[in-house]
Design an enzyme around this catalytic site. Structure first.
Site, short mmCIF file in Angstrom:
data_model
loop_
_atom_site.label_atom_id
_atom_site.label_comp_id
_atom_site.label_asym_id
_atom_site.label_seq_id
_atom_site.Cartn_x
_atom_site.Cartn_y
_atom_site.Cartn_z
N ILE A 27 39.57 38.01 47.64
CA ILE A 27 39.38 38.67 46.13
C ILE A 27 40.02 37.74 45.39
CG2 ILE A 27 39.23 41.12 46.84
CD1 ILE A 27 42.31 41.53 46.18
N TYR A 28 40.82 36.91 45.51
CA TYR A 28 41.66 35.99 44.47
C TYR A 28 42.22 34.87 45.28
CZ TYR A 28 45.14 34.79 41.14
OH TYR A 28 46.22 33.81 40.25
N GLY A 30 44.32 31.66 43.83
CA GLY A 30 45.15 31.01 43.01
C GLY A 30 45.80 29.70 43.41
N GLU A 32 48.86 29.30 43.82
CA GLU A 32 50.21 29.56 44.51
C GLU A 32 49.93 30.63 45.54
OE1 GLU A 32 53.40 28.71 43.80
OE2 GLU A 32 52.55 27.05 42.35
N ALA A 33 48.86 31.49 45.51
CA ALA A 33 48.63 32.71 46.31
C ALA A 33 47.22 32.96 46.51
CB ALA A 33 49.23 33.91 45.76
N HIS A 34 46.84 33.36 47.79
CA HIS A 34 45.40 33.88 48.00
C HIS A 34 45.71 35.34 48.49
CE1 HIS A 34 44.45 29.40 49.51
NE2 HIS A 34 44.66 29.60 48.37
N LEU A 35 44.74 36.19 47.90
CA LEU A 35 44.73 37.76 48.23
C LEU A 35 43.46 38.09 48.75
CD1 LEU A 35 46.57 39.96 47.07
CD2 LEU A 35 47.35 37.69 45.99
N LYS A 50 48.63 39.14 50.93
CA LYS A 50 48.97 38.06 50.07
C LYS A 50 49.51 36.87 50.96
CE LYS A 50 51.41 37.02 45.81
NZ LYS A 50 51.78 37.46 44.41
N ASP A 174 56.93 37.90 34.74
CA ASP A 174 55.58 37.40 34.45
C ASP A 174 54.68 38.57 34.09
OD1 ASP A 174 53.20 35.60 34.38
OD2 ASP A 174 52.94 35.57 36.47
N1 LIG Z 1 48.10 45.35 46.13
C1 LIG Z 1 47.02 45.01 45.72
N2 LIG Z 1 45.97 45.98 45.61
C2 LIG Z 1 45.02 45.30 44.88
N3 LIG Z 1 44.56 44.13 44.46
C3 LIG Z 1 45.72 43.49 44.40
C4 LIG Z 1 46.86 43.74 45.07
N4 LIG Z 1 47.63 42.71 44.65
C5 LIG Z 1 47.04 41.88 44.05
N5 LIG Z 1 45.69 42.08 43.82
C6 LIG Z 1 44.69 41.33 42.95
O1 LIG Z 1 45.07 40.16 43.26
C7 LIG Z 1 45.20 39.35 42.15
C8 LIG Z 1 46.45 38.36 42.34
O2 LIG Z 1 47.52 38.81 42.74
P1 LIG Z 1 48.90 38.33 42.43
O3 LIG Z 1 49.10 38.70 40.94
O4 LIG Z 1 49.91 39.13 43.23
O5 LIG Z 1 48.90 36.64 42.78
P2 LIG Z 1 49.02 35.62 41.84
O6 LIG Z 1 49.21 35.74 40.32
O7 LIG Z 1 48.48 34.34 42.36
O8 LIG Z 1 50.71 35.37 42.14
P3 LIG Z 1 51.81 34.53 41.85
O9 LIG Z 1 52.12 34.50 40.60
O10 LIG Z 1 53.08 35.05 42.53
O11 LIG Z 1 51.67 33.17 42.63
C9 LIG Z 1 45.56 40.36 41.08
O12 LIG Z 1 45.25 40.09 39.87
C10 LIG Z 1 44.89 41.56 41.61
O13 LIG Z 1 43.70 41.44 41.13
MG LIG Z 2 49.22 37.52 39.22
#
Ligand SMILES: Nc1ncnc2c1ncn2[C@@H]1O[C@H](COP(=O)(O)OP(=O)(O)OP(=O)(O)O)[C@@H](O)[C@H]1O
Ligand SMILES: [Mg+2]
Length: 279
Positions: A27-28, A30, A32-35, A50, A174
């Site tokens: 779903i995402y 980035g 730093e992170a993959h969701l 995550k 953040d």
């Molecule tokens: N628990 C959750 N349930 C549903 N969607 C989520 C959840 N956690 C994150 N997401 C989706 O994933 C996206 C990215 O998650 P998150 O903001 O934690 O990552 P990130 O910004 O890359 O993190 P970081 O800044 O720690 O590197 C969020 O904007 C959201 O759309």
């Molecule tokens: Mg984020």
């Protein structure tokens, strides 16, 4: 009498519930992170996975240490906040790759239905832009009373959520509208609206992304947290900026220590203005 030995640690680890690897929807992605959306323990329990991927350009030992420290920090934070009744997804599991060639770390948390506040506010801005264009109005002039009330309500709930966080002694680090989720109250309301009408802003605010969070008892830190959020509204959703005071109303209602934090916010704003004047 035979002594009961616990099973070897590796057996315990491999039998700990893991996110289902066959059921991963990205779903995402980035830097730093993959969701991923996945399931946990049962195929009907959605969960968010995550992953902090390893960085190939970093020394493997350092890399493993850093990704592990960061995911653990985030996991501890979620655990503490859930315990304190703050509106965040529950932590379901956390682990890291022990192998030095692959320093990935991951956590699994409760899946939050709905979507980021950012998406809803962007839809709202698009809707208003259409109204303004149609009626030949200047930016922000097309906001009717009912629309204003809707956004004010949302902003107040956001302030309430941040107040709950600060009450628990945690600074988010953040606060942007991407890290605030809007969870609809009912399944029907969850139907994704792609229409051009004014989007719904009903639902509960759930804060996510505690990768940069820290514990702090300083008004300065709380004020900076609020300032970052204020700037995020101003730059990403210009039409909402003039309602930001409503966030502070919600904050005051939910957090007793708000008076000194808000006083400090004045100083932080002043410093911000000076800095932008100097350039
Ligand atoms: N628990 C959750 N349930 C549903 N969607 C989520 C959840 N956690 C994150 N997401 C989706 O994933 C996206 C990215 O998650 P998150 O903001 O934690 O990552 P990130 O910004 O890359 O993190 P970081 O800044 O720690 O590197 C969020 O904007 C959201 O759309
Ligand atoms: Mg984020």
């Amino acid at each position: 009498m035979p002594t009961a030995h616990p099973p070897p640690f590796s057996t315990i680890l491999s039998s700990t519930p893991q996110p289902s690897p066959t059921d991963l929807t990205p779903i995402y992605q980035g830097a730093e992170a993959h969701l991923y959306r996945t399931t946990f323990l049962s195929s009907t329990t959605p969960a968010a996975l995550k992953i902090r991927p390893s960085k190939p350009y970093r020394h493997p030992i350092l890399d493993r240490r850093l990704t592990r420290a960061r995911i653990l920090q985030e996991a501890r934070c979620l655990q503490k906040l859930v315990k304190e009744g703050v509106s965040v997804p529950a932590l379901l599991g956390v682990d890291w790759e022990p192998n030095a060639d692959n320093g990935s770390s991951w956590l699994v948390m409760e899946w939050v239905e709905g979507g980021p506040v950012r998406v809803q506010l962007e839809r709202w801005e698009r809707y208003l832009k259409g109204v303004e264009r149609e009626r030949g109005l200047a930016m922000g002039e097309g906001i009717e009373k009912s629309e204003e009330e809707k956004v004010r309500g949302l902003m107040r709930r956001i302030g309430g959520a941040v107040g709950g966080l600060h009450r628990a002694g945690v600074i988010h680090g953040d606060l942007t509208t991407s890290n605030l989720m809007l969870r609809p109250k009912s399944a029907e309301a969850a139907v994704d609206e792609e229409g051009e009408g004014s989007p719904s802003m009903e639902g509960d605010i759930v804060m996510i992304d505690f990768g940069l969070a820290m514990q702090s008892a300083q008004d300065e830190d709380r004020a900076v947290d609020l300032y970052v959020l204020e700037r995020a509204f101003g730059s990403s959703h210009p039409r909402t900026e003039r309602f930001f005071e409503e966030v502070l109303v919600g904050y005051k209602e939910s957090y007793k220590g708000s008076v000194s934090a808000l006083k400090r916010l004045e100083d932080v704003r002043m410093r911000g203005r000076k800095r932008s004047m100097i350039g």
